[in-house]
Design a protein around this motif. Sequence first.
Motif, PDB file in Angstrom:
ATOM      1  N   LEU A 184       0.819  -1.206   0.000  1.00 54.06           N
ATOM      2  CA  LEU A 184       0.000   0.000   0.000  1.00 54.06           C
ATOM      3  C   LEU A 184       0.858   1.264   0.000  1.00 54.06           C
ATOM      4  CD1 LEU A 184      -2.759  -1.120   2.551  1.00 54.06           C
ATOM      5  CD2 LEU A 184      -3.066  -0.735   0.099  1.00 54.06           C
ATOM      6  N   TYR A 185       1.916   1.261   0.786  1.00 54.08           N
ATOM      7  CA  TYR A 185       2.779   2.447   0.822  1.00 54.08           C
ATOM      8  C   TYR A 185       3.524   2.625  -0.501  1.00 54.08           C
ATOM      9  CZ  TYR A 185       5.650   6.168   2.696  1.00 54.08           C
ATOM     10  OH  TYR A 185       6.228   7.393   2.905  1.00 54.08           O
ATOM     11  N   SER A 186       3.844   1.524  -1.151  1.00 57.43           N
ATOM     12  CA  SER A 186       4.482   1.610  -2.473  1.00 57.43           C
ATOM     13  C   SER A 186       3.564   2.311  -3.464  1.00 57.43           C
ATOM     14  CB  SER A 186       4.837   0.216  -2.985  1.00 57.43           C
ATOM     15  OG  SER A 186       5.785  -0.407  -2.140  1.00 57.43           O
ATOM     16  N   GLY A 187       2.257   2.076  -3.336  1.00 57.92           N
ATOM     17  CA  GLY A 187       1.290   2.762  -4.199  1.00 57.92           C
ATOM     18  C   GLY A 187       1.321   4.266  -3.993  1.00 57.92           C
ATOM     19  N   ILE A 188       1.461   4.704  -2.736  1.00 57.53           N
ATOM     20  CA  ILE A 188       1.560   6.132  -2.449  1.00 57.53           C
ATOM     21  C   ILE A 188       2.845   6.708  -3.041  1.00 57.53           C
ATOM     22  CG2 ILE A 188       1.915   7.822  -0.590  1.00 57.53           C
ATOM     23  CD1 ILE A 188      -0.050   6.252   1.083  1.00 57.53           C
ATOM     24  N   CYS A 189       3.949   5.975  -2.880  1.00 60.10           N
ATOM     25  CA  CYS A 189       5.233   6.435  -3.441  1.00 60.10           C
ATOM     26  C   CYS A 189       5.143   6.602  -4.955  1.00 60.10           C
ATOM     27  CB  CYS A 189       6.344   5.448  -3.096  1.00 60.10           C
ATOM     28  SG  CYS A 189       6.755   5.394  -1.339  1.00 60.10           S
ATOM     29  N   PHE A 190       4.505   5.644  -5.597  1.00 57.17           N
ATOM     30  CA  PHE A 190       4.352   5.719  -7.052  1.00 57.17           C
ATOM     31  C   PHE A 190       3.523   6.945  -7.440  1.00 57.17           C
ATOM     32  CE2 PHE A 190       1.826   4.840 -10.857  1.00 57.17           C
ATOM     33  CZ  PHE A 190       2.836   4.585 -11.783  1.00 57.17           C
ATOM     34  N   ALA A 191       2.434   7.205  -6.705  1.00 58.13           N
ATOM     35  CA  ALA A 191       1.580   8.355  -7.017  1.00 58.13           C
ATOM     36  C   ALA A 191       2.327   9.667  -6.843  1.00 58.13           C
ATOM     37  CB  ALA A 191       0.335   8.327  -6.124  1.00 58.13           C
ATOM     38  N   VAL A 192       3.118   9.779  -5.778  1.00 57.36           N
ATOM     39  CA  VAL A 192       3.879  11.017  -5.532  1.00 57.36           C
ATOM     40  C   VAL A 192       4.936  11.222  -6.605  1.00 57.36           C
ATOM     41  CG1 VAL A 192       5.473  12.174  -3.949  1.00 57.36           C
ATOM     42  CG2 VAL A 192       3.464  11.001  -3.046  1.00 57.36           C
ATOM     43  N   VAL A 193       5.666  10.161  -6.923  1.00 59.61           N
ATOM     44  CA  VAL A 193       6.712  10.265  -7.941  1.00 59.61           C
ATOM     45  C   VAL A 193       6.123  10.601  -9.305  1.00 59.61           C
ATOM     46  CG1 VAL A 193       8.454   8.944  -9.221  1.00 59.61           C
ATOM     47  CG2 VAL A 193       8.332   8.755  -6.740  1.00 59.61           C
TER      48      VAL A 193
END
Length: 247
Positions: free
Chosen positions: A49-58
């Motif tokens: 789930l946190y990887s999904g947030i990182c992808f969205a921010v990047v």
Amino acid sequence: MDFERQSKPLTIPPWVDLLWGAAFTILWVFIAARLYSSLLPILVLATLLYSGICFAVVAHWPKTEDFGWANRITLLRASLIIVLVAAAPFIPALPSTDHALWVYAVGALIALILDGVDGKLARITHSSSRFGARFDMEMDALLILGLCIAVVMSGKAGFWVLSLGLMRYLFVAAASALEWLNRPLPESFRRKTICVWQIVTLMVAVLPPIPPMFASLTLATALLLLAWSFMTDVYWLYERRFHHETV
């Protein structure tokens, strides 16, 4: 020139924010693991789930632009919500779950309070953005889904409660096939009120003293209100599917 260079506001790269967000997520994971005795599954789910947030921010936030304090509060809130969702499937059924449910409800309450803080901070600092609004909205949806899973696992209500958390994602899936569902919606007090009502009724249902019958009744009311709200928005978008209106 030197004065202008000195007075330029400090810009913190987004990856720095993502790093401390990851640290908080790991902290919440270890706390949850002590409560629910499921370190590895919770850690794996939280990481995904946190990887999904990182992808969205990047992908969507400019690398040279400061993330902003409102988004940082949302990121702190997101780190907590992610672990609430990851831990929800491992909540033991009643009556052995009183302590775990109280802690879960307190965590959800903190996440709800932070929801008000980030919005107010964005208005005070004049840092509102489309990304921030979407980030906040997706965290609301994720919190609702986590609470739905917690209610089901605690035995307070049946699997039908999951429809409260999945309705938003069904709408997103439908919007990927129907372009007119992607049109912007006007601001709606009705929509915001029903969202808060969902979260509050789910949080109350999670509390150990609340009987299953009362929990099911209030959640069924929340589901009816949510379905009506979605149908209202879908109908509004359908009526305007052949032309664009400024909202």
